[in-house]
Design a protein around this motif. Sequence first.
Motif, PDB file in Angstrom:
ATOM      1  N   GLU A   1     -28.955 -43.300 -23.517  1.00  0.00           N
ATOM      2  CA  GLU A   1     -28.201 -44.498 -24.441  1.00  0.00           C
ATOM      3  C   GLU A   1     -26.771 -44.469 -24.466  1.00  0.00           C
ATOM      4  O   GLU A   1     -25.938 -44.824 -25.263  1.00  0.00           O
ATOM      5  N   ASP A   2     -26.101 -43.673 -23.416  1.00  0.00           N
ATOM      6  CA  ASP A   2     -24.714 -43.349 -23.438  1.00  0.00           C
ATOM      7  C   ASP A   2     -24.104 -44.624 -23.040  1.00  0.00           C
ATOM      8  O   ASP A   2     -22.747 -44.683 -23.560  1.00  0.00           O
TER       9      ASP A   2
ATOM     10  N   ASP B   1     -23.067 -50.729 -18.461  1.00  0.00           N
ATOM     11  CA  ASP B   1     -24.334 -51.176 -18.774  1.00  0.00           C
ATOM     12  C   ASP B   1     -25.170 -50.723 -17.770  1.00  0.00           C
ATOM     13  O   ASP B   1     -24.974 -50.924 -16.408  1.00  0.00           O
ATOM     14  N   ARG B   2     -26.109 -49.877 -18.018  1.00  0.00           N
ATOM     15  CA  ARG B   2     -27.144 -49.322 -17.430  1.00  0.00           C
ATOM     16  C   ARG B   2     -27.854 -50.132 -16.242  1.00  0.00           C
ATOM     17  O   ARG B   2     -28.388 -49.830 -15.174  1.00  0.00           O
ATOM     18  N   VAL B   3     -27.969 -51.386 -16.390  1.00  0.00           N
ATOM     19  CA  VAL B   3     -28.834 -52.253 -15.791  1.00  0.00           C
ATOM     20  C   VAL B   3     -27.843 -53.268 -14.652  1.00  0.00           C
ATOM     21  O   VAL B   3     -28.303 -53.074 -13.410  1.00  0.00           O
ATOM     22  N   ILE B   4     -26.855 -53.591 -15.308  1.00  0.00           N
ATOM     23  CA  ILE B   4     -25.902 -54.459 -14.192  1.00  0.00           C
ATOM     24  C   ILE B   4     -24.546 -53.620 -13.907  1.00  0.00           C
ATOM     25  O   ILE B   4     -24.034 -54.338 -13.234  1.00  0.00           O
ATOM     26  N   ASN B   5     -24.545 -52.611 -14.505  1.00  0.00           N
ATOM     27  CA  ASN B   5     -23.226 -51.636 -13.896  1.00  0.00           C
ATOM     28  C   ASN B   5     -22.028 -52.408 -14.228  1.00  0.00           C
ATOM     29  O   ASN B   5     -21.160 -52.398 -13.496  1.00  0.00           O
ATOM     30  N   VAL B   6     -21.736 -52.987 -15.428  1.00  0.00           N
ATOM     31  CA  VAL B   6     -20.474 -53.597 -16.062  1.00  0.00           C
ATOM     32  C   VAL B   6     -20.233 -53.401 -17.378  1.00  0.00           C
ATOM     33  O   VAL B   6     -21.288 -53.457 -18.307  1.00  0.00           O
ATOM     34  N   LYS B   7     -19.206 -52.864 -17.602  1.00  0.00           N
ATOM     35  CA  LYS B   7     -18.884 -52.858 -19.056  1.00  0.00           C
ATOM     36  C   LYS B   7     -18.690 -53.975 -19.853  1.00  0.00           C
ATOM     37  O   LYS B   7     -18.329 -54.862 -19.258  1.00  0.00           O
ATOM     38  N   ARG B   8     -19.454 -53.851 -21.037  1.00  0.00           N
ATOM     39  CA  ARG B   8     -19.460 -55.189 -21.997  1.00  0.00           C
ATOM     40  C   ARG B   8     -18.295 -54.981 -22.904  1.00  0.00           C
ATOM     41  O   ARG B   8     -18.272 -55.467 -23.915  1.00  0.00           O
TER      42      ARG B   8
END
Length: 226
Positions: free
Chosen positions: A7-8, A46-53
Amino acid sequence: MQTLINEDDRDRTQRTTNLRLGYETFPGQQYFLQLKWDRRVYEKSDRVINVKRSSEGESALLGMTFDLNGLVFGEWSAGYLRQDYQDPFPDINKPLFGASLNWNVTRLSTVKFIVQREIGETTSSRFSGYTSTSTLLGVEHELRRHVLVDISLNYTSDDFQGIGAAEREDKTYDFYIGPTYLINRYFRLSAAYHRLKRDSSGNTSAPGVVDDYLKNIVLIQFQAQL
């Protein structure tokens, strides 16, 4: 067998700046302008789409506070808020409003009414965040000199801002009752019961996964203060 979930990507730093300017027209009534800026920086993508939110937001409120001889007092406000997210997360632009009302019905009983709206964070890769609108109605009553009772009903609607056609809305109903016994000026004993019910609708749940729930929570607390 235990499965560890990383959950990092939920770790973030949030900085908020508030500015409130008021003008008292006459005793017990004040108009105000409230400005807010915030910056939310996520440490990892984000671990799924590899973009910071990560996002930046601001809001402006114009409102009034009032006090009718201590019998009825509170405030109301209305304005606008926006939260800008990194692509592909969609931005959130919504009307903003809030209100609070306290009515001292008797020397022993107070009725309170609160409405507020804010932007919440989510960990779903299909949404940037959500707009949370809550309404609370409660009563505080002094049963005896050292016994207080707090009862409230709270309804919250969370409207998620989705990527593309993703949709979700959560409706939460919260009933609360909590008696408190004031042992002396330093110690108090309290109990609380919460009944939480959430109804969730949308098109993003995995097959066989139900996001609705019903919780019954009982708390007993012993508090000390100096």
